[in-house]
Write an enzyme that holds these catalytic residues in place. Structure first.
Site, PDB file in Angstrom:
ATOM      1  N   GLU A   4       0.876  -1.160   0.000  1.00 23.19           N
ATOM      2  CA  GLU A   4       0.000   0.000   0.000  1.00 23.19           C
ATOM      3  C   GLU A   4       0.917   1.214   0.000  1.00 23.19           C
ATOM      4  O   GLU A   4       1.786   1.324   0.872  1.00 23.19           O
ATOM      5  CB  GLU A   4      -0.880  -0.026   1.265  1.00 23.19           C
ATOM      6  CG  GLU A   4      -1.946   1.009   1.247  1.00 23.19           C
ATOM      7  CD  GLU A   4      -2.809   0.975   2.508  1.00 23.19           C
ATOM      8  OE1 GLU A   4      -3.433   2.004   2.794  1.00 23.19           O
ATOM      9  OE2 GLU A   4      -2.852  -0.062   3.194  1.00 23.19           O
ATOM     10  N   ARG A  19       4.461 -12.552   9.881  1.00 23.08           N
ATOM     11  CA  ARG A  19       5.113 -11.268   9.799  1.00 23.08           C
ATOM     12  C   ARG A  19       6.488 -11.353  10.459  1.00 23.08           C
ATOM     13  O   ARG A  19       6.660 -12.058  11.452  1.00 23.08           O
ATOM     14  CB  ARG A  19       4.287 -10.298  10.644  1.00 23.08           C
ATOM     15  CG  ARG A  19       3.990  -9.018  10.017  1.00 23.08           C
ATOM     16  CD  ARG A  19       2.867  -8.336  10.781  1.00 23.08           C
ATOM     17  NE  ARG A  19       1.873  -7.984   9.808  1.00 23.08           N
ATOM     18  CZ  ARG A  19       1.964  -6.889   9.035  1.00 23.08           C
ATOM     19  NH1 ARG A  19       2.928  -6.019   9.201  1.00 23.08           N
ATOM     20  NH2 ARG A  19       1.065  -6.646   8.130  1.00 23.08           N
ATOM     21  N   LYS A  47       4.150   0.949   9.471  1.00 21.56           N
ATOM     22  CA  LYS A  47       4.333   2.213   8.780  1.00 21.56           C
ATOM     23  C   LYS A  47       3.703   3.363   9.569  1.00 21.56           C
ATOM     24  O   LYS A  47       4.209   4.472   9.553  1.00 21.56           O
ATOM     25  CB  LYS A  47       3.721   2.132   7.376  1.00 21.56           C
ATOM     26  CG  LYS A  47       4.612   1.400   6.402  1.00 21.56           C
ATOM     27  CD  LYS A  47       3.997   1.323   5.022  1.00 21.56           C
ATOM     28  CE  LYS A  47       3.002   0.218   4.937  1.00 21.56           C
ATOM     29  NZ  LYS A  47       2.513  -0.049   3.579  1.00 21.56           N
TER      30      LYS A  47
HETATM   31  P1  ATP Z   1       2.554  -2.081   7.990  1.00 23.70           P
HETATM   32  O1  ATP Z   1       1.767  -2.656   9.093  1.00 23.70           O
HETATM   33  O2  ATP Z   1       4.007  -1.981   8.277  1.00 23.70           O
HETATM   34  O3  ATP Z   1       2.011  -0.818   7.473  1.00 23.70           O
HETATM   35  P2  ATP Z   1       1.322  -3.473   5.868  1.00 23.70           P
HETATM   36  O4  ATP Z   1       1.042  -4.911   5.880  1.00 23.70           O
HETATM   37  O5  ATP Z   1       0.188  -2.548   6.089  1.00 23.70           O
HETATM   38  O6  ATP Z   1       2.514  -3.175   6.853  1.00 23.70           O
HETATM   39  P3  ATP Z   1       1.580  -3.344   3.066  1.00 23.70           P
HETATM   40  O7  ATP Z   1       2.104  -2.236   2.253  1.00 23.70           O
HETATM   41  O8  ATP Z   1       0.140  -3.618   3.035  1.00 23.70           O
HETATM   42  O9  ATP Z   1       2.043  -3.051   4.554  1.00 23.70           O
HETATM   43  O10 ATP Z   1       2.431  -4.665   2.816  1.00 23.70           O
HETATM   44  C1  ATP Z   1       2.876  -5.138   1.582  1.00 23.70           C
HETATM   45  C2  ATP Z   1       3.272  -6.569   1.746  1.00 23.70           C
HETATM   46  O11 ATP Z   1       4.323  -6.703   2.689  1.00 23.70           O
HETATM   47  C3  ATP Z   1       2.106  -7.389   2.268  1.00 23.70           C
HETATM   48  O12 ATP Z   1       2.031  -8.599   1.554  1.00 23.70           O
HETATM   49  C4  ATP Z   1       2.466  -7.605   3.713  1.00 23.70           C
HETATM   50  O13 ATP Z   1       1.885  -8.765   4.187  1.00 23.70           O
HETATM   51  C5  ATP Z   1       3.984  -7.646   3.677  1.00 23.70           C
HETATM   52  N1  ATP Z   1       4.540  -7.243   4.976  1.00 23.70           N
HETATM   53  C6  ATP Z   1       4.302  -6.112   5.639  1.00 23.70           C
HETATM   54  N2  ATP Z   1       4.941  -6.097   6.823  1.00 23.70           N
HETATM   55  C7  ATP Z   1       5.615  -7.260   6.911  1.00 23.70           C
HETATM   56  C8  ATP Z   1       6.465  -7.859   7.902  1.00 23.70           C
HETATM   57  N3  ATP Z   1       6.751  -7.233   9.055  1.00 23.70           N
HETATM   58  N4  ATP Z   1       6.963  -9.080   7.651  1.00 23.70           N
HETATM   59  C9  ATP Z   1       6.695  -9.698   6.494  1.00 23.70           C
HETATM   60  N5  ATP Z   1       5.905  -9.203   5.528  1.00 23.70           N
HETATM   61  C10 ATP Z   1       5.365  -8.001   5.724  1.00 23.70           C
HETATM   62 MG    MG Z   2      -1.563  -2.968   4.792  1.00 25.72          MG
END
Ligand code: ATP
Ligand code: MG
Length: 555
Positions: free
Chosen positions: A34, A258, A268
């Site tokens: 995102e 994660r 983020k």
């Molecule tokens: P955040 O909580 O840090 O904002 P998010 O999941 O909202 O993370 P996205 O941009 O939606 O961030 O994530 C893109 C991809 O990265 C998704 O497939 C997500 O599952 C993966 N991802 C995000 N954070 C992690 C993590 N800590 N470990 C492994 N994969 C991750």
């Molecule tokens: Mg997300």
């Protein structure tokens, strides 16, 4: 690594799918960020996994910006995400945007309405919450659930046309208000949001929810293995429900845990707070766990990939020791960096028996780990800078550096013996006086002496100056997000120490932004992007292992 690694659970699934001929053995993954922040080391794991699997199985990996939420997404983030992925060493098959599917997703919604599987609901968010039920009690049907297909089609068209205000109506899937999985109790598909979108502009005022966008986007791209993190495990039945009812390409979702890292935070939203509240100097501050921060700090892409590979994939969430990442960084930098001399906390050393005005030039090997790295010349004179730490007025037995009466070797030069020293009014040592042994010249040592310590130095007359930034952990507790109170209360106040003047050997003054070196005995350093033509700034990427501290512990 020579030893054969066993398959992780995702590789097992993929190999079985290939064997069974599913989708003709085609493997297609995607990385779906995102664009609401910069990527962090957790994302790096997901990138290495998705792009890595595609590479391993001759497949493809799309980069898909999951930009369904107009309020938080910005083009700046899109650009940073692309450059971070490329820097990590991966190339996407296609650059795609969920927002490009808005028309198609809208048509899918219409299909479901026509099948009697979706309806427009006038209930407010609070009313919906109160009708949701609990894990133990079923929900109640909305009074709008039985609207006719025609009425739903009209209302949904009006929603799209902008007739209603935010929150006035929603589109919901008609599944089962008594379903044991709460996510299947008539989940939202569309909400009204009169907001400008970074790509589609003002074309839309209805936006699809994650659950209605993600699986359908996978399906449009014919993604075979859609890998996400564990919190989506309960969404999987819904993912499958939409695909099945729409009779579209059967992408499949798989979940892995994660990745978290000690002494930092990973969401983020929290990282944005650190940036906005100026606890750090931007998303790419070298203390940040972002890919751009780590790059600026001097972490090599190879080290991050090795780290992701080493921790692998898991089905249960855990927190990985920052020490492991640092280990991977050192391991790589050890192979690729030149050893150079820089003095961070100087005192002067005078060789009393060395001729005034004489300069010698020593040849020093750049990197003993890499014969191809060659050598360079280092000028030597009567007066040298050495580290304050390398002298002690009264030294314990196991101290193998300078102290009155003790001998050390000056790296690549001579053995010297300490005769006396001088202090300033505050009692700080300013100058150490030594004699050098001409017959102990490195490479042609006929002195027959064996000394235990070797110290680094920089000629006073030839030294250039630079700034050094020494970083420590951003937080003083290992898991700040899970402590009582605000995570920001646990910020380490000493996470950055700036030394405005260090002395570096002349050759090093040619270093350029991003160059990585080992300051002998002081750690790995990298030229920071804040450097200017008249002022070099070095970030300490990571320390070397501290042998003296280890010795002290043993003693
Ligand atoms: P955040 O909580 O840090 O904002 P998010 O999941 O909202 O993370 P996205 O941009 O939606 O961030 O994530 C893109 C991809 O990265 C998704 O497939 C997500 O599952 C993966 N991802 C995000 N954070 C992690 C993590 N800590 N470990 C492994 N994969 C991750
Ligand atoms: Mg997300």
């Amino acid at each position: 690594m020579s030893e054969e690694k066993s398959l992780n659970f995702l590789e097992e699934i993929i190999e079985n799918d290939i064997k069974s001929g599913l989708h003709n053995g085609r493997v297609h993954t995607r990385f779906p960020p995102e664009p609401n922040g910069y990527l962090h080391i957790g994302h790096a794991s997901s990138i290495c996994l998705n792009f890595g699997l595609a590479k391993k199985y001759n497949g493809k990996c799309n980069l898909r910006f999951d930009d369904t939420n107009p309020s938080t997404e910005e083009a700046e983030y899109v650009n940073s995400i692309k450059s971070d992925i490329e820097w990590l060493g991966f190339q996407w098959h296609k650059e795609l945007y969920t927002s490009d599917y808005f028309e198609q997703l809208h048509d899918y919604a219409v299909t479901l309405i026509k099948k009697g599987l979706a309806y427009v609901d006038d209930s407010t968010a609070e009313q919906m919450a109160s009708m949701k039920g609990t894990l133990n009690t079923p929900g109640t049907d909305s009074p709008f659930r039985s609207r006719s297909i025609e009425e739903n089609l009209t209302l949904f068209a009006e929603m799209r046309a902008g007739k209603y205000k935010d929150g006035e109506k929603t589109l919901r899937a008609k599944i089962d208000m008594a379903h044991p999985n709460l996510l299947l109790r008539d989940p939202l598909m569309y909400r009204i949001k009169h907001e400008h979108h970074h790509r589609s502009g003002d074309k839309w005022c209805i936006y699809p929810m994650y659950d209605f966008a993600h699986g359908q986007s996978d399906s449009i791209e014919e993604v075979t293995h859609s890998i996400c993190t564990l919190e989506f495990i309960h969404h999987r039945p819904l993912y499958n429900w939409f695909i099945e009812k729409l009779e579209i390409f059967p992408s499949k979702q798989y979940e892995f845990a994660r990745r978290n890292l000690t002494y930092t935070v990973m969401s983020k939203r929290k990282l944005l707070q650190l940036v906005n509240d100026k606890h750090v100097n931007g998303w790419n501050d070298p203390r940040m766990p972002t890919i751009s921060g780590m790059r600026r700090r001097g972490y090599p892409a190879e080290a991050i990939r090795n780290f992701a590979d080493t921790i692998g994939v898991a089905k249960r969430e855990n927190i990985v020791d920052l020490g492991l990442l640092e280990f991977c960084v050192r391991e790589h930098l050890n192979k690729v960096t030149n050893r150079v001399m820089a003095v961070l906390d100087p005192i002067k050393l005078v060789l009393t028996n060395y001729p005034d005005g004489q300069t010698e030039v020593f040849e020093a090997e750049n990197n003993p780990e890499d014969p191809a790295s060659g050598s360079r010349e280092i000028p030597f004179e009567k007066e040298l800078w050495i580290e304050r730490d390398d002298f002690m007025e009264e030294a314990p037995k196991k101290y193998f550096r300078l102290a009155p009466g003790k001998m050390v070797r000056l790296k690549s030069a001579y053995i010297i013996q300490c005769d006396s020293f001088e202090k300033d009014a505050d009692g700080n040592v300013t100058t150490v006086y030594c004699t050098y042994l001409p017959e102990s010249r490195s490479g042609n040592d006929t002195s027959g002496l064996k000394v235990k310590g070797t110290i680094h130095w920089v000629s006073v007359a030839h030294a250039h100056t630079a700034e050094a930034r020494l970083y420590d952990r951003l937080f003083s507790v290992s898991d700040p997000a899970n402590e009582d109170g605000d995570f920001k209360d646990y910020i380490n106040p000493d996470s950055l120490r700036t030394i405005s003047t260090i002395y570096i050997e002349p050759e090093l003054s040619k270093a350029k932004n991003g160059d990585k070196v080992q300051f002998m005995r002081n750690g790995y350093f990298c030229v920071d992007s804040d450097s200017t033509p008249d002022k070099l700034i070095f970030n300490r990427t990571v320390t070397l292992r501290d042998n003296w501290a280890k010795e002290q512990k043993k003693a």
